[in-house]
Design a protein around this motif. Sequence first.
Motif, PDB file in Angstrom:
ATOM      1  N   PRO A  21       0.791  -5.735   7.193  1.00  0.00           N
ATOM      2  CA  PRO A  21      -0.464  -6.212   7.808  1.00  0.00           C
ATOM      3  C   PRO A  21      -1.027  -7.408   7.056  1.00  0.00           C
ATOM      4  O   PRO A  21      -1.016  -7.443   5.839  1.00  0.00           O
ATOM      5  N   ARG A  22      -1.509  -8.369   7.826  1.00  0.00           N
ATOM      6  CA  ARG A  22      -2.076  -9.584   7.231  1.00  0.00           C
ATOM      7  C   ARG A  22      -3.583  -9.660   7.417  1.00  0.00           C
ATOM      8  O   ARG A  22      -4.231 -10.478   6.800  1.00  0.00           O
ATOM      9  N   THR A  23      -4.118  -8.825   8.277  1.00  0.00           N
ATOM     10  CA  THR A  23      -5.568  -8.820   8.501  1.00  0.00           C
ATOM     11  C   THR A  23      -6.089  -7.397   8.317  1.00  0.00           C
ATOM     12  O   THR A  23      -5.321  -6.425   8.366  1.00  0.00           O
ATOM     13  N   ARG A  24      -7.393  -7.305   8.145  1.00  0.00           N
ATOM     14  CA  ARG A  24      -8.004  -5.982   8.006  1.00  0.00           C
ATOM     15  C   ARG A  24      -7.815  -5.165   9.283  1.00  0.00           C
ATOM     16  O   ARG A  24      -7.618  -3.962   9.234  1.00  0.00           O
ATOM     17  N   THR A  61       6.610   2.146   3.857  1.00  0.00           N
ATOM     18  CA  THR A  61       5.832   2.413   2.647  1.00  0.00           C
ATOM     19  C   THR A  61       5.221   1.117   2.106  1.00  0.00           C
ATOM     20  O   THR A  61       4.056   1.091   1.711  1.00  0.00           O
ATOM     21  N   VAL A  62       5.995   0.042   2.116  1.00  0.00           N
ATOM     22  CA  VAL A  62       5.477  -1.258   1.670  1.00  0.00           C
ATOM     23  C   VAL A  62       4.299  -1.677   2.550  1.00  0.00           C
ATOM     24  O   VAL A  62       3.262  -2.133   2.058  1.00  0.00           O
ATOM     25  N   ALA A  63       4.435  -1.520   3.867  1.00  0.00           N
ATOM     26  CA  ALA A  63       3.367  -1.891   4.791  1.00  0.00           C
ATOM     27  C   ALA A  63       2.126  -1.027   4.575  1.00  0.00           C
ATOM     28  O   ALA A  63       0.996  -1.526   4.603  1.00  0.00           O
ATOM     29  N   LEU A  64       2.319   0.275   4.358  1.00  0.00           N
ATOM     30  CA  LEU A  64       1.181   1.173   4.113  1.00  0.00           C
ATOM     31  C   LEU A  64       0.472   0.806   2.814  1.00  0.00           C
ATOM     32  O   LEU A  64      -0.766   0.805   2.751  1.00  0.00           O
ATOM     33  N   ASN A  65       1.245   0.495   1.774  1.00  0.00           N
ATOM     34  CA  ASN A  65       0.636   0.076   0.508  1.00  0.00           C
ATOM     35  C   ASN A  65      -0.197  -1.181   0.710  1.00  0.00           C
ATOM     36  O   ASN A  65      -1.323  -1.279   0.212  1.00  0.00           O
ATOM     37  N   ALA A  74      -1.555  -2.248   3.504  1.00  0.00           N
ATOM     38  CA  ALA A  74      -2.734  -1.940   4.326  1.00  0.00           C
ATOM     39  C   ALA A  74      -3.839  -1.327   3.475  1.00  0.00           C
ATOM     40  O   ALA A  74      -4.997  -1.734   3.557  1.00  0.00           O
ATOM     41  N   ARG A  75      -3.475  -0.362   2.644  1.00  0.00           N
ATOM     42  CA  ARG A  75      -4.476   0.270   1.773  1.00  0.00           C
ATOM     43  C   ARG A  75      -5.086  -0.761   0.831  1.00  0.00           C
ATOM     44  O   ARG A  75      -6.306  -0.833   0.674  1.00  0.00           O
ATOM     45  N   ASP A  76      -4.236  -1.560   0.203  1.00  0.00           N
ATOM     46  CA  ASP A  76      -4.737  -2.559  -0.744  1.00  0.00           C
ATOM     47  C   ASP A  76      -5.671  -3.559  -0.065  1.00  0.00           C
ATOM     48  O   ASP A  76      -6.704  -3.920  -0.611  1.00  0.00           O
ATOM     49  N   LEU A  77      -5.318  -3.979   1.146  1.00  0.00           N
ATOM     50  CA  LEU A  77      -6.135  -4.932   1.896  1.00  0.00           C
ATOM     51  C   LEU A  77      -7.507  -4.337   2.215  1.00  0.00           C
ATOM     52  O   LEU A  77      -8.540  -4.978   2.017  1.00  0.00           O
ATOM     53  N   LEU A  78      -7.523  -3.090   2.686  1.00  0.00           N
ATOM     54  CA  LEU A  78      -8.794  -2.465   3.069  1.00  0.00           C
ATOM     55  C   LEU A  78      -9.663  -2.102   1.868  1.00  0.00           C
ATOM     56  O   LEU A  78     -10.880  -2.061   1.983  1.00  0.00           O
ATOM     57  N   LEU A  79      -9.035  -1.845   0.732  1.00  0.00           N
ATOM     58  CA  LEU A  79      -9.803  -1.464  -0.453  1.00  0.00           C
ATOM     59  C   LEU A  79     -10.073  -2.654  -1.374  1.00  0.00           C
ATOM     60  O   LEU A  79     -10.631  -2.484  -2.447  1.00  0.00           O
ATOM     61  N   GLY A  80      -9.659  -3.852  -0.942  1.00  0.00           N
ATOM     62  CA  GLY A  80      -9.943  -5.059  -1.718  1.00  0.00           C
ATOM     63  C   GLY A  80      -9.154  -5.160  -3.000  1.00  0.00           C
ATOM     64  O   GLY A  80      -9.593  -5.778  -3.965  1.00  0.00           O
ATOM     65  N   ARG A  81      -7.971  -4.576  -3.020  1.00  0.00           N
ATOM     66  CA  ARG A  81      -7.122  -4.638  -4.209  1.00  0.00           C
ATOM     67  C   ARG A  81      -6.156  -5.803  -4.098  1.00  0.00           C
ATOM     68  O   ARG A  81      -5.799  -6.224  -3.014  1.00  0.00           O
ATOM     69  N   ALA A  82      -5.710  -6.278  -5.244  1.00  0.00           N
ATOM     70  CA  ALA A  82      -4.674  -7.314  -5.242  1.00  0.00           C
ATOM     71  C   ALA A  82      -3.389  -6.705  -4.692  1.00  0.00           C
ATOM     72  O   ALA A  82      -3.098  -5.542  -4.959  1.00  0.00           O
ATOM     73  N   PRO A  83      -2.639  -7.477  -3.927  1.00  0.00           N
ATOM     74  CA  PRO A  83      -1.387  -6.947  -3.379  1.00  0.00           C
ATOM     75  C   PRO A  83      -0.432  -6.543  -4.488  1.00  0.00           C
ATOM     76  O   PRO A  83      -0.374  -7.183  -5.532  1.00  0.00           O
ATOM     77  N   ARG A  84       0.317  -5.487  -4.245  1.00  0.00           N
ATOM     78  CA  ARG A  84       1.316  -5.035  -5.209  1.00  0.00           C
ATOM     79  C   ARG A  84       2.563  -5.888  -5.074  1.00  0.00           C
ATOM     80  O   ARG A  84       2.902  -6.333  -4.005  1.00  0.00           O
TER      81      ARG A  84
END
Length: 81
Positions: free
Chosen positions: A5-8, A57-61, A63-73
Motif C-alpha cells: 500500500p502506498r496510501t493510507r 506479510t510485507v504488504a501487511l507490515n 500497511a501497519r507502519d503507514l497507518l501508525l506513522g512508523r518508518a517503513p521497514r
Amino acid sequence: GVPVPRTRGEARQLLGVDEGAAAAEVERAYREQVTRCHPDRVAGLHPSIRGQAEGLTVALNAARDLLLGRAPRRRAQRASG
C-alpha cells in the motif's frame, strides 16, 4: 502478489479497518491477518505459496507502519548459499 500500500486508504483497505481507526484496532487487524499468512506458518508448503505469504506479510507490515506513522521497514537480506 499483493501490492504494498502506498496510501493510507490502501493500507486501511488491506487491513480492513475504517478511517480514524485507533492504533489498537490497526494493531489487532494486523495481528489477525499476519497470523494467518506468516511465511513460517506455510514453511512446508509449495514455494509459490510461501512466496505469496511472504509478499502479503510485507504488504501487511507496510500497511501497519503507514497507518501508525512508523518508518517503513527494510526487508531483511537473506544470506545466499
